[in-house]
Design a protein around this motif. Structure first.
Motif, PDB file in Angstrom:
ATOM      1  N   SER A  65       1.028  -1.227   0.031  1.00 14.11           N
ATOM      2  CA  SER A  65       0.241  -0.115   0.119  1.00 14.11           C
ATOM      3  C   SER A  65       1.030   1.076  -0.059  1.00 14.11           C
ATOM      4  N   MET A  74       1.949   1.520  -3.808  1.00 10.52           N
ATOM      5  CA  MET A  74       0.922   2.061  -4.419  1.00 10.52           C
ATOM      6  C   MET A  74       0.660   3.491  -4.325  1.00 10.52           C
ATOM      7  N   ASN A  75       0.734   4.140  -2.945  1.00  7.24           N
ATOM      8  CA  ASN A  75       0.527   5.523  -2.767  1.00  7.24           C
ATOM      9  C   ASN A  75       1.671   6.316  -3.306  1.00  7.24           C
ATOM     10  N   GLU A  76       2.922   5.600  -3.410  1.00  5.71           N
ATOM     11  CA  GLU A  76       4.016   6.393  -3.860  1.00  5.71           C
ATOM     12  C   GLU A  76       4.173   6.702  -5.481  1.00  5.71           C
ATOM     13  N   LEU A  77       3.389   5.264  -6.028  1.00  2.00           N
ATOM     14  CA  LEU A  77       3.294   5.314  -7.591  1.00  2.00           C
ATOM     15  C   LEU A  77       2.138   6.567  -7.870  1.00  2.00           C
ATOM     16  N   LYS A  78       1.250   6.879  -7.121  1.00  2.00           N
ATOM     17  CA  LYS A  78       0.372   7.978  -7.669  1.00  2.00           C
ATOM     18  C   LYS A  78       1.240   9.125  -7.856  1.00  2.00           C
ATOM     19  N   ASN A  79       2.107   9.306  -7.387  1.00  3.66           N
ATOM     20  CA  ASN A  79       2.939  10.603  -7.535  1.00  3.66           C
ATOM     21  C   ASN A  79       3.481  10.651  -9.260  1.00  3.66           C
ATOM     22  N   TYR A  80       3.387   9.365  -9.722  1.00  3.39           N
ATOM     23  CA  TYR A  80       4.024   9.142 -10.999  1.00  3.39           C
ATOM     24  C   TYR A  80       2.962   9.158 -12.196  1.00  3.39           C
ATOM     25  N   ALA A  81       1.644   9.151 -11.660  1.00  4.33           N
ATOM     26  CA  ALA A  81       0.358   8.971 -12.560  1.00  4.33           C
ATOM     27  C   ALA A  81       0.181   7.558 -12.489  1.00  4.33           C
ATOM     28  N   SER A 125      -1.612   3.983 -11.491  1.00  2.13           N
ATOM     29  CA  SER A 125      -2.568   3.366 -10.596  1.00  2.13           C
ATOM     30  C   SER A 125      -2.393   1.669 -10.418  1.00  2.13           C
ATOM     31  N   GLU A 126      -1.465   1.332 -11.294  1.00  2.00           N
ATOM     32  CA  GLU A 126      -1.369  -0.141 -11.186  1.00  2.00           C
ATOM     33  C   GLU A 126      -0.003  -0.424 -11.527  1.00  2.00           C
ATOM     34  N   LYS A 146       7.760   4.320 -16.577  1.00  2.00           N
ATOM     35  CA  LYS A 146       6.625   3.651 -16.708  1.00  2.00           C
ATOM     36  C   LYS A 146       6.532   2.778 -18.296  1.00  2.00           C
TER      37      LYS A 146
END
Length: 130
Positions: free
Chosen positions: A95, A98-105, A107-108, A127
């Protein structure tokens, strides 16, 4: 090579042509023969190189800079797959990632070609190409 000169007899004896020698040198980040003082073809097929002194790479001590801690990068995602054991090693959770990945737009995880963590620089994400 000996004192900057190619020894053609040694090359012939070892069945190494100029293209192969150049490839071996590029593998050592040497792109010009003029940068080399000595080169030795090792029994394992690799080449050991001693550069000319004016072509040696600089190091922090050359500039009296303070040494930095060395950090080992940890791969967290490879080809869209999360490497959970590496998260565990860092004491991080899925989790958190996944939260850190949101900073890179993102979601999966399957959207990520490669992600690594370094204590000194944090998260690096590349990406997937479209």
């Amino acid at each position: 090579m000996n004192k900057g000169r190619i020894d053609r007899n040694v090359m012939k004896k070892n069945r190494v042509d100029m293209n192969h020698l150049q490839m071996l040198l590029r593998d050592r980040s040497i792109f010009s023969l003029r940068d080399i003082e000595f080169a030795i073809l090792e029994p394992n097929g690799k080449v050991s190189v001693l550069r000319k002194s004016d072509h040696e790479p600089t190091v922090r001590s050359d500039f009296s800079l303070q040494a930095k801690d060395v950090c080992l990068p940890v791969t967290l995602i490879s080809d869209g797959v999360i490497i959970e054991r590496n998260l565990d090693t860092l004491g991080k959770t899925k989790s958190w990632l996944m939260n850190e990945l949101k900073n890179y737009a993102v979601s999966e995880a399957k959207q990520v070609m490669f992600a690594e963590w370094r204590d000194d620089e944090g998260l690096f994400v590349q990406k997937m190409s479209n």
